[in-house]
Enzyme design. Structure first.
Site, PDB file in Angstrom:
ATOM      1  N   LYS A   1       1.748 -18.273   6.769  1.00 55.53           N
ATOM      2  CA  LYS A   1       0.894 -18.595   7.890  1.00 55.53           C
ATOM      3  C   LYS A   1       0.478 -17.314   8.601  1.00 55.53           C
ATOM      4  CE  LYS A   1       2.379 -19.525  11.911  1.00 55.53           C
ATOM      5  NZ  LYS A   1       3.140 -19.167  13.124  1.00 55.53           N
TER       6      LYS A   1
ATOM      7  N   LYS B   1       7.403 -19.961  24.876  1.00 53.97           N
ATOM      8  CA  LYS B   1       8.209 -18.736  24.816  1.00 53.97           C
ATOM      9  C   LYS B   1       8.888 -18.510  26.165  1.00 53.97           C
ATOM     10  CE  LYS B   1       6.364 -17.163  20.842  1.00 53.97           C
ATOM     11  NZ  LYS B   1       7.142 -17.180  19.612  1.00 53.97           N
TER      12      LYS B   1
ATOM     13  N   ARG C   1       0.817  -1.210   0.000  1.00 52.53           N
ATOM     14  CA  ARG C   1       0.000   0.000   0.000  1.00 52.53           C
ATOM     15  C   ARG C   1       0.852   1.262   0.000  1.00 52.53           C
ATOM     16  NH1 ARG C   1      -3.860  -0.839   4.903  1.00 52.53           N
ATOM     17  NH2 ARG C   1      -1.749  -1.122   5.618  1.00 52.53           N
TER      18      ARG C   1
ATOM     19  N   LYS D   1      13.683 -26.140   7.016  1.00 54.93           N
ATOM     20  CA  LYS D   1      14.877 -26.226   7.858  1.00 54.93           C
ATOM     21  C   LYS D   1      15.711 -27.444   7.464  1.00 54.93           C
ATOM     22  CE  LYS D   1      12.978 -23.766  11.823  1.00 54.93           C
ATOM     23  NZ  LYS D   1      13.857 -22.650  12.180  1.00 54.93           N
TER      24      LYS D   1
ATOM     25  N   HIS E   1       7.554 -22.664   7.432  1.00 51.18           N
ATOM     26  CA  HIS E   1       9.000 -22.544   7.230  1.00 51.18           C
ATOM     27  C   HIS E   1       9.783 -23.640   7.938  1.00 51.18           C
ATOM     28  CE1 HIS E   1       9.030 -20.449  11.110  1.00 51.18           C
ATOM     29  NE2 HIS E   1      10.338 -20.580  11.138  1.00 51.18           N
TER      30      HIS E   1
ATOM     31  N   ASP F   1      -0.184 -20.984  17.067  1.00 49.95           N
ATOM     32  CA  ASP F   1       1.018 -20.362  16.500  1.00 49.95           C
ATOM     33  C   ASP F   1       2.077 -21.416  16.134  1.00 49.95           C
ATOM     34  OD1 ASP F   1       2.609 -17.987  15.860  1.00 49.95           O
ATOM     35  OD2 ASP F   1       3.825 -18.507  17.617  1.00 49.95           O
TER      36      ASP F   1
ATOM     37  N   HIS G   1       3.872 -26.034  12.874  1.00 53.94           N
ATOM     38  CA  HIS G   1       5.273 -26.477  12.899  1.00 53.94           C
ATOM     39  C   HIS G   1       5.465 -27.830  13.599  1.00 53.94           C
ATOM     40  CE1 HIS G   1       5.859 -22.511  11.436  1.00 53.94           C
ATOM     41  NE2 HIS G   1       5.984 -21.889  12.591  1.00 53.94           N
TER      42      HIS G   1
ATOM     43  N   GLU H   1      11.700 -21.716  22.857  1.00 57.92           N
ATOM     44  CA  GLU H   1      12.202 -20.398  22.451  1.00 57.92           C
ATOM     45  C   GLU H   1      12.555 -19.603  23.689  1.00 57.92           C
ATOM     46  OE1 GLU H   1      10.372 -18.683  18.688  1.00 57.92           O
ATOM     47  OE2 GLU H   1       8.638 -19.474  19.751  1.00 57.92           O
TER      48      GLU H   1
END
Ligand code: BG6
Length: 482
Positions: free
Chosen positions: A147, A331, A50, A181, A177, A234, A239, A215
């Protein structure tokens, strides 16, 4: 000898070209592949978004992105200048008529054409529809979508239908993704190019499997998106599900897109519903040192969204009956560490010390960091003291074993080049995504209906207490996140 196999000349249109993912991953990946000679000056990358930007403005923005997010080896300014000279820019209104004629004029009829939608899924249908109605896309064009692919089964079906109205399945590239890997692909090489493991790859020999994607970062900066998703949507639905599929699937007859995806789909369809008491959800709290807790970024001070989840998953088929798969991801955990750990059953009898158990072998497939494979083996303790057993590691880090191969490639590099080559093996098929939501939806509904809040956990820990209990109940333990 160069290992690079050049791809055909292409026009890649990148929608959302000024966005975060484009700047952090997509453009640096493209640059790297340009730098190593996988494509040349005949190719074009056309940014579209945009924002009103000139071609030079866009080139400057990309130059800065490459300097900021590119690999430390990819900073040569002559290389960067050469790459950005392939870039063009079109300001476009995804929901209106502006910019589309301009875009059409940038495209060449006789080269590979790919449209990469690095935009919110709510724009997929608008963009796909206009690409078709304005006669920009052809029967050979490829469309790439990021995603999250849906929020639940109904929305995933709606997205599939919206894309399917304008593109054939063989034109649609749904990115996960994790499939790009290095180690994930190596998992297939390990299983299907060695005769050592596959005869043992079943419930008679394997006690259980642990899949961990830990993570160390929190949700800063994307709290609002994340709070609508949580770790289940998520990470697990996509994944971890893909990792589970590649670990559990039957050998496909060939390494071709549909042969591989058929086998993955069968795994998802064989999953049993997971009972709520076999799920542990967590949310990280503020740290004593003043580090923000999950709720500081969620946008809702009472959010019950999980930033951690662990569960016991059963694949109900002949190969896996009796071998649970434990999944966990979260996380703000102790470290960034992802792996698949396959726990083989213990030897049936100890000839050295009757009655005392001998540890079973563990095969650890490391995704990150230090991509590689480790086999925990039982050996004789080399010291004095007779026939004492101990555990030692047969260890292989890909980077050390094959230094001439260079650094492991970023997942996006490989996936984008696969789009240009027209190879869908490492992309999710529509039915796969729907099957994964079909499995995930009732689990999510279960905790939403019950109104259960996730258990809070310390930052830098390995997750909430309930996650440990999930294992203790089965007389098992998670591997340390270290
Ligand atoms: C993304 C998730 O898909 O994957 C993020 O939305 C997560 O929340 C990321 O951090 C992890 O990817 P990687 O490649 O860093 O393991």
């Amino acid at each position: 000898v160069s290992r690079v196999i050049p791809v055909d000349t292409f026009d890649l249109v990148l929608f959302g070209a000024t966005g975060d993912l484009a700047r952090r991953k997509i453009l640096p990946s493209l640059f790297h592949r340009y730098k190593i000679g996988q494509f040349d000056k005949t190719c074009r990358v056309i940014g579209a978004s945009r924002s009103v930007l000139t071609q030079d403005g866009f080139r400057d923005l990309v130059t800065e992105a490459l300097q900021t997010y590119g690999h430390p080896d990819d900073t040569n300014s002559t290389d960067i200048a050469a790459f950005v000279s392939l870039l063009d820019y079109v300001a476009i209104d995804a929901k209106g008529d502006d910019g589309w004629t301009d875009l059409a004029e940038h495209l060449r009829p006789d080269v590979v054409q790919a449209f990469y939608l690095s935009v919110a899924p709510s724009l997929f249908a608008d963009i796909a529809g206009r690409l078709k109605s304005k006669k920009i896309a052809t029967a050979d064009s490829r469309i790439v979508v990021e995603k999250p692919f849906g929020h639940d089964l109904a929305s995933a079906k709606a997205l599939n239908a919206a894309l399917g109205a304008h593109f054939e399945e063989h034109q649609i590239y749904r990115i996960d993704h994790y499939l790009g890997k290095e180690t994930v692909q190596n998992l297939m090489a390990l299983r299907f190019a060695n005769s050592l493991f596959e005869p043992l790859w079943n419930s008679s020999q394997i006690d259980h499997v642990q899949i961990t994607v830990a993570e160390s970062i929190g949700v800063e900066g994307r709290g609002e998106y994340y709070d609508r998703s949580g770790a289940m949507r998520d990470m697990v639905q996509n994944h971890l599900m893909q990792l589970l599929c590649l670990t559990a699937m039957e050998p496909p007859a060939r390494f071709t897109p549909n042969a591989v995806r058929n086998e993955k789909l069968k795994v998802i369809e064989a999953l049993e519903p997971v009972a709520q008491d076999e799920i542990a959800r967590g949310q990280y709290r503020a740290s004593a040192e003043g580090g923000d807790g999950y709720l500081d970024h969620a946008g809702d001070p009472n959010s019950k969204t999980e930033s951690f989840i662990a569960m016991k998953v059963k694949v109900a088929n002949w190969r896996w009956n009796g071998t649970p798969f434990y999944l966990r991801t979260g996380k703000c955990l102790r470290a960034r560490e992802s792996e698949i750990a396959v726990f083989f059953r213990a030897p049936p009898h100890n000839i050295f010390d009757a009655g005392k158990p001998v540890a079973g072998n563990v095969l650890v497939i490391r995704l990150q960091p230090d991509e590689g494979i480790t086999l925990h083996t039982t050996i004789k303790d080399p010291g004095p003291g007779g026939m004492r057993l101990t555990t030692a590691k047969l260890d292989m880090t890909f980077a050390d074993s094959l230094p001439e191969a260079g650094r492991p490639q970023d997942a996006y590099e490989r996936l984008i080049m696969d789009v240009i080559r027209g190879n869908q093996t490492l992309f999710m098929r529509g039915d796969e995504v729907e099957a994964a939501w079909n499995w995930a939806d009732p689990l999510i509904k279960g905790w939403n209906d019950a109104g259960t809040a996730p258990q809070s956990y310390d930052q830098g820990s390995s997750g909430p207490e309930d996650s440990l209990l999930l294992m203790h109940r089965d007389n098992r333990r998670w591997r340390e996140i270290s």
